[in-house]
Design a protein around this motif. Structure first.
Motif, PDB file in Angstrom:
ATOM      1  N   VAL A 132      21.719  35.582 -19.586  1.00 42.54           N
ATOM      2  CA  VAL A 132      21.915  34.326 -19.747  1.00 42.54           C
ATOM      3  C   VAL A 132      23.689  34.494 -18.681  1.00 42.54           C
ATOM      4  O   VAL A 132      24.247  33.762 -17.726  1.00 42.54           O
ATOM      5  N   VAL A 133      24.212  35.035 -19.963  1.00 41.34           N
ATOM      6  CA  VAL A 133      25.398  34.955 -19.431  1.00 41.34           C
ATOM      7  C   VAL A 133      26.387  35.992 -18.736  1.00 41.34           C
ATOM      8  O   VAL A 133      27.002  35.385 -17.416  1.00 41.34           O
ATOM      9  N   ALA A 134      25.423  36.837 -18.524  1.00 44.29           N
ATOM     10  CA  ALA A 134      25.859  37.896 -17.190  1.00 44.29           C
ATOM     11  C   ALA A 134      25.744  37.213 -15.950  1.00 44.29           C
ATOM     12  O   ALA A 134      26.225  37.340 -15.059  1.00 44.29           O
ATOM     13  N   ILE A 135      24.879  35.985 -15.497  1.00 44.15           N
ATOM     14  CA  ILE A 135      24.969  35.594 -14.424  1.00 44.15           C
ATOM     15  C   ILE A 135      25.321  34.476 -14.396  1.00 44.15           C
ATOM     16  O   ILE A 135      26.033  34.283 -13.134  1.00 44.15           O
ATOM     17  N   ASN A 136      25.016  33.704 -15.297  1.00 46.80           N
ATOM     18  CA  ASN A 136      25.559  32.210 -15.248  1.00 46.80           C
ATOM     19  C   ASN A 136      27.613  32.297 -15.784  1.00 46.80           C
ATOM     20  O   ASN A 136      28.210  31.831 -14.708  1.00 46.80           O
ATOM     21  N   LEU A 137      27.767  32.884 -16.516  1.00 47.72           N
ATOM     22  CA  LEU A 137      29.113  33.053 -16.336  1.00 47.72           C
ATOM     23  C   LEU A 137      29.592  34.591 -16.074  1.00 47.72           C
ATOM     24  O   LEU A 137      30.952  34.034 -15.024  1.00 47.72           O
ATOM     25  N   ASN A 138      29.351  35.571 -15.856  1.00 53.19           N
ATOM     26  CA  ASN A 138      30.322  36.686 -15.563  1.00 53.19           C
ATOM     27  C   ASN A 138      29.840  37.071 -14.299  1.00 53.19           C
ATOM     28  O   ASN A 138      30.543  38.039 -13.394  1.00 53.19           O
ATOM     29  N   GLY A 139      28.430  36.533 -13.635  1.00 49.79           N
ATOM     30  CA  GLY A 139      29.018  36.493 -11.931  1.00 49.79           C
ATOM     31  C   GLY A 139      29.845  35.671 -11.319  1.00 49.79           C
ATOM     32  O   GLY A 139      30.239  36.073 -10.522  1.00 49.79           O
ATOM     33  N   THR A 140      29.758  34.891 -12.418  1.00 50.68           N
ATOM     34  CA  THR A 140      31.000  33.561 -12.058  1.00 50.68           C
ATOM     35  C   THR A 140      32.978  33.889 -11.329  1.00 50.68           C
ATOM     36  O   THR A 140      33.365  34.337 -10.443  1.00 50.68           O
ATOM     37  N   PHE A 141      32.648  35.423 -12.607  1.00 46.82           N
ATOM     38  CA  PHE A 141      34.264  36.026 -12.988  1.00 46.82           C
ATOM     39  C   PHE A 141      33.694  36.923 -11.998  1.00 46.82           C
ATOM     40  O   PHE A 141      34.727  36.198 -11.390  1.00 46.82           O
ATOM     41  N   TYR A 142      33.208  37.158 -11.332  1.00 44.80           N
ATOM     42  CA  TYR A 142      32.739  38.718 -10.289  1.00 44.80           C
ATOM     43  C   TYR A 142      33.091  38.792  -8.973  1.00 44.80           C
ATOM     44  O   TYR A 142      34.450  38.834  -8.260  1.00 44.80           O
ATOM     45  N   THR A 143      32.603  37.152  -8.649  1.00 45.67           N
ATOM     46  CA  THR A 143      32.665  36.488  -7.675  1.00 45.67           C
ATOM     47  C   THR A 143      34.650  36.136  -7.291  1.00 45.67           C
ATOM     48  O   THR A 143      35.001  36.250  -6.197  1.00 45.67           O
ATOM     49  N   ILE A 144      35.057  35.130  -8.090  1.00 44.63           N
ATOM     50  CA  ILE A 144      35.992  34.812  -7.788  1.00 44.63           C
ATOM     51  C   ILE A 144      37.185  35.866  -8.270  1.00 44.63           C
ATOM     52  O   ILE A 144      38.047  35.847  -7.555  1.00 44.63           O
ATOM     53  N   ARG A 145      37.032  37.298  -8.876  1.00 40.31           N
ATOM     54  CA  ARG A 145      37.450  38.452  -8.284  1.00 40.31           C
ATOM     55  C   ARG A 145      37.920  38.445  -7.784  1.00 40.31           C
ATOM     56  O   ARG A 145      38.772  39.384  -7.038  1.00 40.31           O
ATOM     57  N   ALA A 146      36.886  38.604  -6.808  1.00 37.48           N
ATOM     58  CA  ALA A 146      36.701  39.521  -5.556  1.00 37.48           C
ATOM     59  C   ALA A 146      36.975  39.105  -4.400  1.00 37.48           C
ATOM     60  O   ALA A 146      37.382  39.680  -3.277  1.00 37.48           O
TER      61      ALA A 146
END
Length: 270
Positions: A132-146
């Motif tokens: 859940v953290v991988a999608i909801n939090l990490n995924g948000t971070f990955y897209t922001i960074r990109a």
């Protein structure tokens, strides 16, 4: 609120609030790149929509996320709007059924007046929490960074992250969901402070009861439990959230950054 000539990326774009955001942004003139897990879902939902392109990607896979933004860079060299709507309430269907069963027992206890104290912690594995953290939090971070290098190329921009009212008030539920959504709020504030000098605004939405497939699939007990928290006793429609996304993406919200807006029917009042 016109977005003619602007480029947007929306995650979780094939259903619910993400799809509503895609339609709102495209309807205002933006070219929209929609991301979701399955290409067939994107193709079906985007059929007939102008200026909308679907790209299958799992937001928890940073390499897959980077490939989508590489495509945006190749096509346009810039970006104006990022909407992070991808998210899950539970790690899989089996765990959703487990949560639904507990919610049903809670609802029945309220009706009967019998005490019932739900217990979730012992039923959460490391893998459940991490997914859940991988999608909801990490995924948000990955897209922001990109997205940030492309947003900087535009000289301004707007990032809209989907949190949840569950991350802002205390509710009995599996801890992975409110923990991940509260973290999105913290991420939003930190990134907003960093990107303000570049004219890039970053805000969060913290919805409560929205009429999406993810919510209604949990059954009427879950819906009624949510509505019991809200002074406005109805579910919001996804297109209402889409219009809020459009506002935050537009110049009309030019002085909003680091904020968390809660379309929650009054479940949260600040």
């Amino acid at each position: 609120m016109e977005l003619d000539g602007r480029i947007a990326v929306v995650t979780g774009a094939a259903s619910g609030m993400g799809l509503a955001a895609v339609k709102a942004l495209a309807g205002a003139g933006a070219t929209v790149y929609g991301m979701d897990l399955r290409q067939e879902d994107l193709d079906r939902e985007f059929a007939g929509l102008e200026r909308v392109r679907g790209h299958a990607a799992d937001v928890s896979d940073s390499a897959a996320v980077n490939r989508v933004f590489d495509r945006v860079r190749e096509d346009h060299g810039r970006l104006h709007v990022l909407v992070n709507a991808a998210g899950v309430a539970t790690p899989n269907r089996a765990k959703q059924a487990w949560v639904d069963g507990i919610n049903h027992r809670m609802t029945e206890s309220f009706k009967s007046g019998e005490p019932y104290h739900p217990e979730f912690l012992d039923g959460i594995s490391d893998e459940d929490f991490d997914r859940v953290v991988a999608i909801n939090l990490n995924g948000t971070f990955y897209t922001i960074r990109a997205a940030v290098p492309l947003l900087k190329q535009s000289g301004s921009g707007s990032i809209i992250n989907f949190a949840s009212v569950a991350g802002l008030i205390g509710l009995p539920m599996p801890a992975y969901y409110p923990a991940s959504k509260a973290a999105v709020v913290g991420l939003t504030k930190a990134v907003a402070a960093e990107l303000a000098p570049f004219g890039i605004r970053v805000n969060a939405l913290a919805p409560a009861g929205i009429r999406t497939a993810m919510l209604t699939a949990s059954g009427d007990d879950h819906v009624q439990a949510l509505l019991s928290l809200q002074p406005l006793k109805r579910l919001a429609e996804p297109d209402e959230i889409g219009r809020t996304v459009l506002f935050l993406a537009s110049d009309a919200a030019g002085h909003y950054t680091g904020q968390t807006l809660a379309p929650s029917g009054g479940a949260l009042m600040l």
